[in-house]
Design a protein around this motif. Structure first.
Motif, PDB file in Angstrom:
ATOM      1  N   ASN A 198      47.280  49.696  34.805  1.00  8.23           N
ATOM      2  CA  ASN A 198      48.731  49.568  34.991  1.00  8.23           C
ATOM      3  C   ASN A 198      49.253  50.303  36.224  1.00  8.23           C
ATOM      4  N   GLU A 199      48.584  50.082  37.353  1.00 10.84           N
ATOM      5  CA  GLU A 199      49.046  50.675  38.616  1.00 10.84           C
ATOM      6  C   GLU A 199      50.064  49.753  39.280  1.00 10.84           C
ATOM      7  N   PRO A 200      51.266  50.267  39.576  1.00 12.70           N
ATOM      8  CA  PRO A 200      52.291  49.413  40.208  1.00 12.70           C
ATOM      9  C   PRO A 200      52.045  49.268  41.713  1.00 12.70           C
ATOM     10  N   VAL A 201      50.953  48.607  42.056  1.00 12.29           N
ATOM     11  CA  VAL A 201      50.504  48.550  43.452  1.00 12.29           C
ATOM     12  C   VAL A 201      51.551  47.888  44.356  1.00 12.29           C
ATOM     13  N   ALA A 202      52.078  46.730  43.919  1.00 12.32           N
ATOM     14  CA  ALA A 202      53.016  46.001  44.776  1.00 12.32           C
ATOM     15  C   ALA A 202      54.288  46.806  45.017  1.00 12.32           C
ATOM     16  N   VAL A 203      54.801  47.448  43.961  1.00 10.73           N
ATOM     17  CA  VAL A 203      56.029  48.243  44.102  1.00 10.73           C
ATOM     18  C   VAL A 203      55.795  49.390  45.088  1.00 10.73           C
ATOM     19  N   ASN A 204      54.643  50.056  44.977  1.00 11.42           N
ATOM     20  CA  ASN A 204      54.337  51.167  45.888  1.00 11.42           C
ATOM     21  C   ASN A 204      54.296  50.697  47.342  1.00 11.42           C
ATOM     22  N   ILE A 205      53.628  49.553  47.577  1.00  4.97           N
ATOM     23  CA  ILE A 205      53.514  49.056  48.954  1.00  4.97           C
ATOM     24  C   ILE A 205      54.891  48.605  49.462  1.00  4.97           C
ATOM     25  N   GLU A 206      55.637  47.943  48.581  1.00  2.00           N
ATOM     26  CA  GLU A 206      56.957  47.436  48.970  1.00  2.00           C
ATOM     27  C   GLU A 206      57.889  48.569  49.379  1.00  2.00           C
ATOM     28  N   SER A 207      57.859  49.662  48.616  1.00  2.00           N
ATOM     29  CA  SER A 207      58.794  50.744  48.937  1.00  2.00           C
ATOM     30  C   SER A 207      58.366  51.491  50.201  1.00  2.00           C
ATOM     31  N   ARG A 208      57.064  51.498  50.481  1.00  2.00           N
ATOM     32  CA  ARG A 208      56.606  52.192  51.685  1.00  2.00           C
ATOM     33  C   ARG A 208      56.952  51.418  52.957  1.00  2.00           C
ATOM     34  N   TYR A 209      56.880  50.091  52.908  1.00  2.00           N
ATOM     35  CA  TYR A 209      57.050  49.303  54.134  1.00  2.00           C
ATOM     36  C   TYR A 209      58.366  48.529  54.198  1.00  2.00           C
ATOM     37  N   ASP A 210      59.137  48.514  53.095  1.00  2.00           N
ATOM     38  CA  ASP A 210      60.363  47.733  53.040  1.00  2.00           C
ATOM     39  C   ASP A 210      60.109  46.270  53.425  1.00  2.00           C
ATOM     40  N   LEU A 211      59.013  45.734  52.895  1.00  2.00           N
ATOM     41  CA  LEU A 211      58.681  44.315  53.105  1.00  2.00           C
ATOM     42  C   LEU A 211      58.379  43.708  51.729  1.00  2.00           C
ATOM     43  N   PRO A 212      58.669  42.414  51.558  1.00  2.17           N
ATOM     44  CA  PRO A 212      58.303  41.793  50.281  1.00  2.17           C
ATOM     45  C   PRO A 212      56.791  41.790  50.085  1.00  2.17           C
ATOM     46  N   VAL A 213      56.359  42.091  48.860  1.00  2.00           N
ATOM     47  CA  VAL A 213      54.921  42.145  48.556  1.00  2.00           C
ATOM     48  C   VAL A 213      54.647  41.228  47.362  1.00  2.00           C
ATOM     49  N   ARG A 214      53.623  40.388  47.469  1.00  2.00           N
ATOM     50  CA  ARG A 214      53.176  39.566  46.343  1.00  2.00           C
ATOM     51  C   ARG A 214      51.730  39.924  46.056  1.00  2.00           C
ATOM     52  N   MET A 215      51.346  39.872  44.798  1.00  2.00           N
ATOM     53  CA  MET A 215      50.011  40.320  44.426  1.00  2.00           C
ATOM     54  C   MET A 215      49.363  39.351  43.437  1.00  2.00           C
ATOM     55  N   GLU A 216      48.058  39.197  43.556  1.00  2.46           N
ATOM     56  CA  GLU A 216      47.292  38.315  42.666  1.00  2.46           C
ATOM     57  C   GLU A 216      45.893  38.890  42.472  1.00  2.46           C
ATOM     58  N   ASN A 217      45.213  38.423  41.473  1.00  2.36           N
ATOM     59  CA  ASN A 217      43.778  38.684  41.326  1.00  2.36           C
ATOM     60  C   ASN A 217      43.042  38.054  42.526  1.00  2.36           C
ATOM     61  N   ASN A 218      41.931  38.661  42.942  1.00  2.14           N
ATOM     62  CA  ASN A 218      41.284  38.189  44.177  1.00  2.14           C
ATOM     63  C   ASN A 218      40.723  36.762  44.087  1.00  2.14           C
ATOM     64  N   ALA A 219      40.135  36.401  42.941  1.00  2.00           N
ATOM     65  CA  ALA A 219      39.616  35.025  42.823  1.00  2.00           C
ATOM     66  C   ALA A 219      40.763  34.015  42.781  1.00  2.00           C
ATOM     67  N   ASN A 220      41.873  34.407  42.147  1.00  2.00           N
ATOM     68  CA  ASN A 220      43.046  33.525  42.132  1.00  2.00           C
ATOM     69  C   ASN A 220      43.609  33.336  43.537  1.00  2.00           C
ATOM     70  N   ALA A 221      43.696  34.431  44.289  1.00  2.00           N
ATOM     71  CA  ALA A 221      44.200  34.346  45.658  1.00  2.00           C
ATOM     72  C   ALA A 221      43.297  33.432  46.486  1.00  2.00           C
ATOM     73  N   MET A 222      41.991  33.591  46.285  1.00  2.00           N
ATOM     74  CA  MET A 222      41.015  32.765  46.996  1.00  2.00           C
ATOM     75  C   MET A 222      41.247  31.274  46.678  1.00  2.00           C
ATOM     76  N   ALA A 223      41.494  30.988  45.403  1.00  2.00           N
ATOM     77  CA  ALA A 223      41.728  29.599  44.984  1.00  2.00           C
ATOM     78  C   ALA A 223      43.000  29.058  45.638  1.00  2.00           C
ATOM     79  N   LEU A 224      44.026  29.888  45.679  1.00  2.00           N
ATOM     80  CA  LEU A 224      45.289  29.465  46.283  1.00  2.00           C
ATOM     81  C   LEU A 224      45.104  29.176  47.781  1.00  2.00           C
ATOM     82  N   GLY A 225      44.404  30.092  48.471  1.00  2.00           N
ATOM     83  CA  GLY A 225      44.151  29.906  49.907  1.00  2.00           C
ATOM     84  C   GLY A 225      43.358  28.638  50.179  1.00  2.00           C
ATOM     85  N   GLU A 226      42.348  28.381  49.342  1.00  2.00           N
ATOM     86  CA  GLU A 226      41.544  27.162  49.511  1.00  2.00           C
ATOM     87  C   GLU A 226      42.387  25.916  49.255  1.00  2.00           C
TER      88      GLU A 226
END
Ligand SMILES: [Zn+2]
Length: 408
Positions: A170-198
């Protein structure tokens, strides 16, 4: 945070729809966009005028209409939009900067120093910092950050629910990155991201139903059904690594015996190779390890494979038989048109795929084989990072199509 906040013109659906059609066509006339979207010609003219003014789209010569006046063709200005794609793997962090067409303009990778929470996040921030610095040097505007992460990812909340390799819960990875860079962040499991990219930019383009399998130190898959990523009820669809392929086989980290991951992951094959070397059953392979079985690593196994060492080829053949069996079960359930394989094994796929195809040919039911293609991923070893970036790009190009699977 929504990427559309960064680009006011994209708040309305129609400009996103038009951009999506231009992206998919590569080059298209206003008349054809009107035909394909069903929007009125005057609406298209107005939207295209604002996209031209914002610098997202350019006129790219004349097309062929068959008769009459030649239409002016439109295409994307590739450099108009950039996003960052990050892959957090169990041993390294990789990142890319990509343009509107998902072409990589910067790339970097660092090994994880250690698995503690703060050390991993420091490495992730290091990669993002470097990519953003390079973007700044080149005066490129970055609109968002996509993150692909191993383990179970709640993509709606941007949460790493469970990442066994680094023991995150339960690490809030996207929220942490978003607050550090003030950019929208989206997150997925790596195999899912791979499927989406393909599905968007690789070997799965224009294919409705795809299974994309990632074989590395663990094994997972992403499922695209009806052109959309299928996440499952608990964000856990596609856990192909835990199908039993060898009843009573080695103990898996999930607690069961003989899971695919215990016999076909890179860790498993290296373990098996070392065992064979110690038993004196893979003598030819010994030349590649300097005489020490414990020196067998993935790089050396690849060298032996490229040299067509018989022991190395036999090891991959075992992997392929197990993988083919697990894929057959999955194909019989999902009936995909394509199965794409990638991950760390990508460089040696030529030595694995023939046997996988043979096994699938025997195990899969006849009617499910007529349209089935089994191929390597199209984006190679960049498929996860490009997939991560695609999480953002799909928010720009998303066509209003829903099958009810999205967690809204
Ligand atoms: Zn398991």
């Amino acid at each position: 945070m929504d990427i559309r906040e960064k680009l006011p013109i994209l708040k309305e659906i129609s400009p996103r729809l038009v951009l999506g059609h231009i992206m998919r066509a590569g080059s298209i006339s206003r008349a054809d966009i009107a035909r394909q979207t069903g929007l009125h010609r005057s609406t298209i003219t107005r939207i295209v005028a604002s996209l031209l003014e914002e610098g997202f789209v350019e006129e790219s010569g004349e097309g062929d209409s068959g008769l009459g006046r030649r239409p002016v063709m439109l295409s994307l200005v590739a450099g108009a939009v950039h996003v960052v794609g990050i892959a957090i793997e169990s041993t390294f962090v990789a990142g890319v900067l990509v343009d509107f067409n998902a072409q990589i303009t910067e790339r970097m990778e660092v090994p994880l120093r250690d698995a503690s929470r703060d050390a991993v996040m420091a490495d992730v921030y290091g990669v993002i910092d470097s990519l953003l610095e390079r973007a700044q040097e080149r005066e490129i505007t970055v609109l968002g950050i996509g993150v692909a992460m191993h383990g179970i990812v709640n993509s709606h909340q941007g949460l790493s629910v469970f990442a066994p390799a680094i023991e995150w819960r339960n690490e809030p990875v996207a929220v942490n990155i978003e607050s550090r860079y003030d950019l929208p962040v989206r997150m997925e499991n790596n195999a899912n991201a791979m499927a989406l990219g393909e599905s968007w930019f690789g070997n799965g383009q224009a294919v409705e139903n795809i299974l994309v399998v990632k074989v590395g130190s663990s094994i997972g898959s992403g499922v695209i059904l009806g052109g959309r990523l299928f996440p499952g009820t608990d964000y856990s669809a596609g856990e192909i690594g835990h199908l039993t392929v060898l009843p009573g086989g080695p103990r898996c980290k999930c607690g069961n015996l003989g899971c695919l991951e215990t016999v076909a992951s890179i860790d498993a094959i290296l373990k098996r190779g070392r065992e064979l070397l110690k038993k004196g059953e893979a003598q030819s392979l010994m030349a590649f390890t300097g005489g020490d079985p414990n020196q067998l690593n993935f790089e050396k196994l690849c060298q032996a494979t490229f040299a067509r060492d018989p022991a190395a080829l036999r090891l991959w053949e075992e992997v392929a038989a197990h993988l083919g069996l697990a894929l057959s079960y999955t194909i019989n359930i999902l009936n995909p048109a394509k199965v794409l394989i990638g991950g760390d094994v990508f460089p040696v796929l030529d030595y694995i795929l023939p046997k996988v195809r043979e096994t699938v040919g025997i195990q899969v039911l006849q009617p499910l084989k007529s349209h089935l293609r089994l191929e390597p991923v199209g984006l190679g070893q960049d498929s996860v990072t490009i997939g991560a970036a695609t999480l953002l790009l799909q928010d720009i190009f998303e066509l209003p199509k829903s099958n009810g699977w999205d967690h809204v």
